[in-house]
Design a protein around this motif. Structure first.
Motif, PDB file in Angstrom:
ATOM      1  N   GLU A 104       7.766  17.987   0.058  1.00 45.35           N
ATOM      2  CA  GLU A 104       7.358  19.132  -0.766  1.00 45.35           C
ATOM      3  C   GLU A 104       6.808  18.697  -2.118  1.00 45.35           C
ATOM      4  O   GLU A 104       6.361  19.535  -2.904  1.00 45.35           O
ATOM      5  CB  GLU A 104       8.548  20.081  -1.004  1.00 45.35           C
ATOM      6  N   MET A 105       6.833  17.389  -2.418  1.00 47.62           N
ATOM      7  CA  MET A 105       6.382  16.897  -3.715  1.00 47.62           C
ATOM      8  C   MET A 105       4.886  16.608  -3.725  1.00 47.62           C
ATOM      9  O   MET A 105       4.297  16.304  -2.687  1.00 47.62           O
ATOM     10  CB  MET A 105       7.138  15.615  -4.085  1.00 47.62           C
ATOM     11  N   THR A 106       4.296  16.698  -4.908  1.00 51.97           N
ATOM     12  CA  THR A 106       2.906  16.297  -5.066  1.00 51.97           C
ATOM     13  C   THR A 106       2.823  14.779  -5.106  1.00 51.97           C
ATOM     14  O   THR A 106       3.827  14.085  -5.268  1.00 51.97           O
ATOM     15  CB  THR A 106       2.316  16.855  -6.363  1.00 51.97           C
ATOM     16  N   LYS A 107       1.598  14.260  -4.981  1.00 49.29           N
ATOM     17  CA  LYS A 107       1.399  12.818  -5.047  1.00 49.29           C
ATOM     18  C   LYS A 107       1.886  12.260  -6.377  1.00 49.29           C
ATOM     19  O   LYS A 107       2.517  11.192  -6.414  1.00 49.29           O
ATOM     20  CB  LYS A 107      -0.080  12.500  -4.840  1.00 49.29           C
ATOM     21  N   ASP A 108       1.625  12.973  -7.475  1.00 50.39           N
ATOM     22  CA  ASP A 108       2.059  12.507  -8.793  1.00 50.39           C
ATOM     23  C   ASP A 108       3.575  12.523  -8.909  1.00 50.39           C
ATOM     24  O   ASP A 108       4.171  11.613  -9.511  1.00 50.39           O
ATOM     25  CB  ASP A 108       1.441  13.379  -9.893  1.00 50.39           C
ATOM     26  N   GLU A 109       4.198  13.546  -8.345  1.00 46.95           N
ATOM     27  CA  GLU A 109       5.663  13.620  -8.379  1.00 46.95           C
ATOM     28  C   GLU A 109       6.282  12.480  -7.583  1.00 46.95           C
ATOM     29  O   GLU A 109       7.283  11.880  -8.008  1.00 46.95           O
ATOM     30  CB  GLU A 109       6.130  14.968  -7.824  1.00 46.95           C
ATOM     31  N   LEU A 110       5.698  12.169  -6.436  1.00 43.77           N
ATOM     32  CA  LEU A 110       6.202  11.062  -5.624  1.00 43.77           C
ATOM     33  C   LEU A 110       6.065   9.739  -6.365  1.00 43.77           C
ATOM     34  O   LEU A 110       6.987   8.911  -6.365  1.00 43.77           O
ATOM     35  CB  LEU A 110       5.436  10.995  -4.298  1.00 43.77           C
ATOM     36  N   LYS A 111       4.931   9.540  -7.015  1.00 41.75           N
ATOM     37  CA  LYS A 111       4.720   8.285  -7.736  1.00 41.75           C
ATOM     38  C   LYS A 111       5.697   8.146  -8.892  1.00 41.75           C
ATOM     39  O   LYS A 111       6.199   7.059  -9.175  1.00 41.75           O
ATOM     40  CB  LYS A 111       3.275   8.206  -8.243  1.00 41.75           C
ATOM     41  N   GLU A 112       5.978   9.245  -9.547  1.00 46.68           N
ATOM     42  CA  GLU A 112       6.954   9.227 -10.645  1.00 46.68           C
ATOM     43  C   GLU A 112       8.336   8.843 -10.143  1.00 46.68           C
ATOM     44  O   GLU A 112       9.120   8.221 -10.873  1.00 46.68           O
ATOM     45  CB  GLU A 112       6.997  10.606 -11.309  1.00 46.68           C
ATOM     46  N   ARG A 113       8.626   9.142  -8.883  1.00 42.13           N
ATOM     47  CA  ARG A 113       9.923   8.815  -8.288  1.00 42.13           C
ATOM     48  C   ARG A 113       9.926   7.419  -7.652  1.00 42.13           C
ATOM     49  O   ARG A 113      10.950   6.982  -7.133  1.00 42.13           O
ATOM     50  CB  ARG A 113      10.280   9.862  -7.236  1.00 42.13           C
ATOM     51  N   GLY A 114       8.764   6.743  -7.653  1.00 38.36           N
ATOM     52  CA  GLY A 114       8.731   5.371  -7.151  1.00 38.36           C
ATOM     53  C   GLY A 114       8.034   5.172  -5.823  1.00 38.36           C
ATOM     54  O   GLY A 114       8.043   4.056  -5.282  1.00 38.36           O
ATOM     55  N   ILE A 115       7.389   6.219  -5.268  1.00 40.38           N
ATOM     56  CA  ILE A 115       6.689   6.099  -3.988  1.00 40.38           C
ATOM     57  C   ILE A 115       5.230   5.730  -4.255  1.00 40.38           C
ATOM     58  O   ILE A 115       4.501   6.466  -4.923  1.00 40.38           O
ATOM     59  CB  ILE A 115       6.769   7.405  -3.171  1.00 40.38           C
ATOM     60  N   ASN A 116       4.802   4.613  -3.737  1.00 41.06           N
ATOM     61  CA  ASN A 116       3.473   4.078  -4.026  1.00 41.06           C
ATOM     62  C   ASN A 116       2.367   4.896  -3.369  1.00 41.06           C
ATOM     63  O   ASN A 116       2.564   5.530  -2.337  1.00 41.06           O
ATOM     64  CB  ASN A 116       3.397   2.622  -3.526  1.00 41.06           C
ATOM     65  N   ASP A 117       1.182   4.840  -3.992  1.00 38.19           N
ATOM     66  CA  ASP A 117       0.003   5.478  -3.420  1.00 38.19           C
ATOM     67  C   ASP A 117      -1.127   4.462  -3.366  1.00 38.19           C
ATOM     68  O   ASP A 117      -1.307   3.668  -4.293  1.00 38.19           O
ATOM     69  CB  ASP A 117      -0.424   6.681  -4.263  1.00 38.19           C
ATOM     70  N   SER A 118      -1.875   4.469  -2.287  1.00 38.25           N
ATOM     71  CA  SER A 118      -2.962   3.508  -2.098  1.00 38.25           C
ATOM     72  C   SER A 118      -3.841   3.956  -0.945  1.00 38.25           C
ATOM     73  O   SER A 118      -3.419   4.770  -0.108  1.00 38.25           O
ATOM     74  CB  SER A 118      -2.386   2.114  -1.795  1.00 38.25           C
ATOM     75  N   LEU A 119      -5.049   3.438  -0.903  1.00 41.47           N
ATOM     76  CA  LEU A 119      -5.898   3.647   0.267  1.00 41.47           C
ATOM     77  C   LEU A 119      -5.399   2.847   1.455  1.00 41.47           C
ATOM     78  O   LEU A 119      -5.693   3.163   2.604  1.00 41.47           O
ATOM     79  CB  LEU A 119      -7.342   3.221  -0.049  1.00 41.47           C
ATOM     80  N   GLU A 120      -4.645   1.795   1.174  1.00 42.93           N
ATOM     81  CA  GLU A 120      -4.175   0.866   2.206  1.00 42.93           C
ATOM     82  C   GLU A 120      -2.747   1.179   2.645  1.00 42.93           C
ATOM     83  O   GLU A 120      -1.971   1.800   1.920  1.00 42.93           O
ATOM     84  CB  GLU A 120      -4.214  -0.569   1.686  1.00 42.93           C
ATOM     85  N   HIS A 121      -2.430   0.748   3.833  1.00 38.39           N
ATOM     86  CA  HIS A 121      -1.040   0.604   4.288  1.00 38.39           C
ATOM     87  C   HIS A 121      -1.080  -0.488   5.349  1.00 38.39           C
ATOM     88  O   HIS A 121      -1.472  -0.240   6.500  1.00 38.39           O
ATOM     89  CB  HIS A 121      -0.467   1.891   4.872  1.00 38.39           C
ATOM     90  N   VAL A 122      -0.707  -1.693   4.958  1.00 37.62           N
ATOM     91  CA  VAL A 122      -0.846  -2.855   5.839  1.00 37.62           C
ATOM     92  C   VAL A 122       0.508  -3.529   6.023  1.00 37.62           C
ATOM     93  O   VAL A 122       1.091  -4.070   5.073  1.00 37.62           O
ATOM     94  CB  VAL A 122      -1.863  -3.869   5.271  1.00 37.62           C
ATOM     95  N   GLY A 153       0.794  -1.215   0.000  1.00 39.81           N
ATOM     96  CA  GLY A 153       0.000   0.000   0.000  1.00 39.81           C
ATOM     97  C   GLY A 153       0.829   1.269   0.000  1.00 39.81           C
ATOM     98  O   GLY A 153       1.932   1.318  -0.542  1.00 39.81           O
ATOM     99  N   ARG A 154       0.312   2.269   0.634  1.00 38.96           N
ATOM    100  CA  ARG A 154       0.829   3.628   0.573  1.00 38.96           C
ATOM    101  C   ARG A 154       2.264   3.752   1.088  1.00 38.96           C
ATOM    102  O   ARG A 154       2.615   3.194   2.122  1.00 38.96           O
ATOM    103  CB  ARG A 154      -0.090   4.538   1.391  1.00 38.96           C
ATOM    104  N   GLY A 155       3.071   4.508   0.363  1.00 46.19           N
ATOM    105  CA  GLY A 155       4.422   4.828   0.800  1.00 46.19           C
ATOM    106  C   GLY A 155       4.455   6.197   1.469  1.00 46.19           C
ATOM    107  O   GLY A 155       3.427   6.871   1.613  1.00 46.19           O
ATOM    108  N   PHE A 156       5.650   6.619   1.879  1.00 48.42           N
ATOM    109  CA  PHE A 156       5.809   7.853   2.644  1.00 48.42           C
ATOM    110  C   PHE A 156       6.664   8.867   1.900  1.00 48.42           C
ATOM    111  O   PHE A 156       7.804   8.572   1.523  1.00 48.42           O
ATOM    112  CB  PHE A 156       6.465   7.561   3.998  1.00 48.42           C
ATOM    113  N   GLY A 157       6.120  10.081   1.739  1.00 49.00           N
ATOM    114  CA  GLY A 157       6.903  11.145   1.116  1.00 49.00           C
ATOM    115  C   GLY A 157       8.150  11.486   1.913  1.00 49.00           C
ATOM    116  O   GLY A 157       9.171  11.884   1.351  1.00 49.00           O
ATOM    117  N   ALA A 158       8.075  11.316   3.230  1.00 51.39           N
ATOM    118  CA  ALA A 158       9.222  11.627   4.088  1.00 51.39           C
ATOM    119  C   ALA A 158      10.396  10.689   3.841  1.00 51.39           C
ATOM    120  O   ALA A 158      11.515  10.969   4.284  1.00 51.39           O
ATOM    121  CB  ALA A 158       8.810  11.565   5.557  1.00 51.39           C
ATOM    122  N   CYS A 159      10.158   9.570   3.134  1.00 49.01           N
ATOM    123  CA  CYS A 159      11.219   8.599   2.872  1.00 49.01           C
ATOM    124  C   CYS A 159      11.935   8.868   1.554  1.00 49.01           C
ATOM    125  O   CYS A 159      12.618   7.992   1.016  1.00 49.01           O
ATOM    126  CB  CYS A 159      10.641   7.188   2.871  1.00 49.01           C
TER     127      CYS A 159
END
Length: 408
Positions: free
Chosen positions: A359-377, A347-353
């Motif tokens: 300071e990045m948008t969700k799309d910018e983070l995803k482009e850099r490899g940080i996952n986005d999801s409703l879940e984090h399990v 599930g969801r990754g962390f921008g702080a990592c």
């Protein structure tokens, strides 16, 4: 108990939340957790909080909703619930969640009902979820034992003795059995930070996990990855400790790059249902196959909640010699069990990592490899024979874990 609760409340307010004078605090807790919630509220006011607001819950009411509400009703999240969380964001309030597990409590509830409600809530509270995920809302999660939970952990004891032992164990994991818990936590913070610095300076390309349970798995890290442990920094620069207790040094991997099989080393409790002896097969970053001895439908509900739930959002390293692991006890609660074992999270990754990630948008983070999801399990994969080897970008390998524990 009263004195210990006061010590616990102080640790939460000072170490966990690092509450500022004039700041608002919101507390989310089941009604059975009122003694701790009240102690935290009192200490928060004495520390200068301008207001403490409560969000009370009832496990029984939650179960009745799953049993009797229609799917259509479960998909509806009242506007006032969303507005209350938006209010916290606008006021820059700190947020405390108090967990009090009831393992097996929802074992007779249709997993599809739980899935519907969970997804609806995640979507409706997306803004608040993203605020905590980006550390714009400073938050902390802690625990409050109850008799049902304690009896699950210590089935051979009477309810009274089990609860007493549970409290003793919780206090041990919080380093409250030391003369000065706050000083002990500062030392612990320093140790985890030391390991984080070593990993951040190592220029790691990927991590390979292997053990005798059948885990044989490689996951890649994004460029500019950041490992963190214990104390985190909020978006506004204030330190806080998101989990009490915590033993992990964690990072968000590149969600697009993971290969191999991981096998759970501990059960996973998910909203009152227990998932046992499960595994995931990854290819091209995604879960392509999975199985479980118990709780398969609950596991399936997690993986199928959205596209991002099939990818990883966290990799966490936890030494086998820790206060939690040394208790040799299964807590049936992720807050404790994940800190007794190396773990991953779908599930969801962390921008702080990621460097500059806050300071990045969700799309910018995803482009850099940080996952986005409703879940984090989170799920646990650590064992006494686990090895973790890093492949460096400049060439060569670095042994991080040998025989289940840190090499440095």
């Amino acid at each position: 108990m009263d004195k210990k609760l006061q010590m616990y409340a102080e640790l939460i307010v000072k170490q966990g939340l690092n509450l500022e004078k004039g700041e608002m605090l919101a507390i989310s807790a089941d009604i059975e957790c009122a003694p701790l919630a009240d102690a935290v509220a009192e200490f928060a006011y004495k520390a200068g909080a301008c207001r403490v607001v409560m969000f009370w819950g009832s496990p029984k009411q939650g179960k009745l909703a799953y049993q009797y509400q229609s799917d259509e009703t479960l998909r509806e999240v009242p506007d006032y619930v969303v507005a209350s969380r938006d209010y916290l964001i606008e006021k820059k309030a700190a947020y405390l969640g108090i967990a009090s597990e009831l393992p097996d409590f929802l074992s007779d509830v249709d997993p599809e009902k739980i899935k519907i409600s969970t997804i609806a809530s995640s979507i409706a509270l997306k803004r608040f979820r993203e605020s905590t995920g980006s550390n714009k809302t400073r938050w902390c999660l802690c625990a409050y034992p109850n008799e049902t939970w304690a009896k699950k952990v210590f089935p051979g004891l009477t309810a009274e003795k089990a609860l007493g032992k549970m409290w003793d164990y919780v206090y041990k994991t919080l380093r409250m059995d030391t003369p000065d818990p706050l000083t002990a936590w500062k030392k612990h913070e320093h140790d985890l930070e030391r390991r984080s610095v070593i990993l951040n300076d190592a220029g790691i390309e990927s991590l390979t996990f292997k053990n005798s349970l059948g885990t044989d798995f490689e996951v890649w890290l994004p460029e500019g990855y950041v490992f963190s442990g214990a104390a985190e920094k909020s978006f506004y620069g204030r330190a806080f400790t998101a989990n009490l207790p915590t033993e992990e040094v964690f990072c968000s991997p590149d969600y697009r790059k993971a290969e191999g099989k991981v096998v759970s080393s501990l059960p996973l409790v998910r909203r009152g249902a227990i998932i046992k002896n499960f595994w995931f097969e990854f290819k091209g970053g995604a879960v392509v196959d999975f199985g479980a001895e118990d709780g398969y439908e609950t596991l399936k509900g997690i993986i199928e909640s959205d596209e991002g739930a099939r990818y990883l959002g966290e990799v966490a390293l936890v030494g086998y010699n820790s206060p939690i692991q040394n208790l040799k006890t299964l807590f049936y609660c992720t807050l404790f069990d994940e800190n007794a074992s190396c773990h991953l999270a779908v599930g969801r990754g962390f921008g702080a990592c990621l460097k500059g990630g806050l300071e990045m948008t969700k799309d910018e983070l995803k482009e850099r490899g940080i996952n986005d999801s409703l879940e984090h399990v989170d799920f646990m994969i650590g064992t006494p024979d686990l090895s973790v080897v890093a492949k460096k970008r400049g060439g060569g390998n670095m042994v991080i874990f040998k025989d289940g524990d840190w090499t440095f």
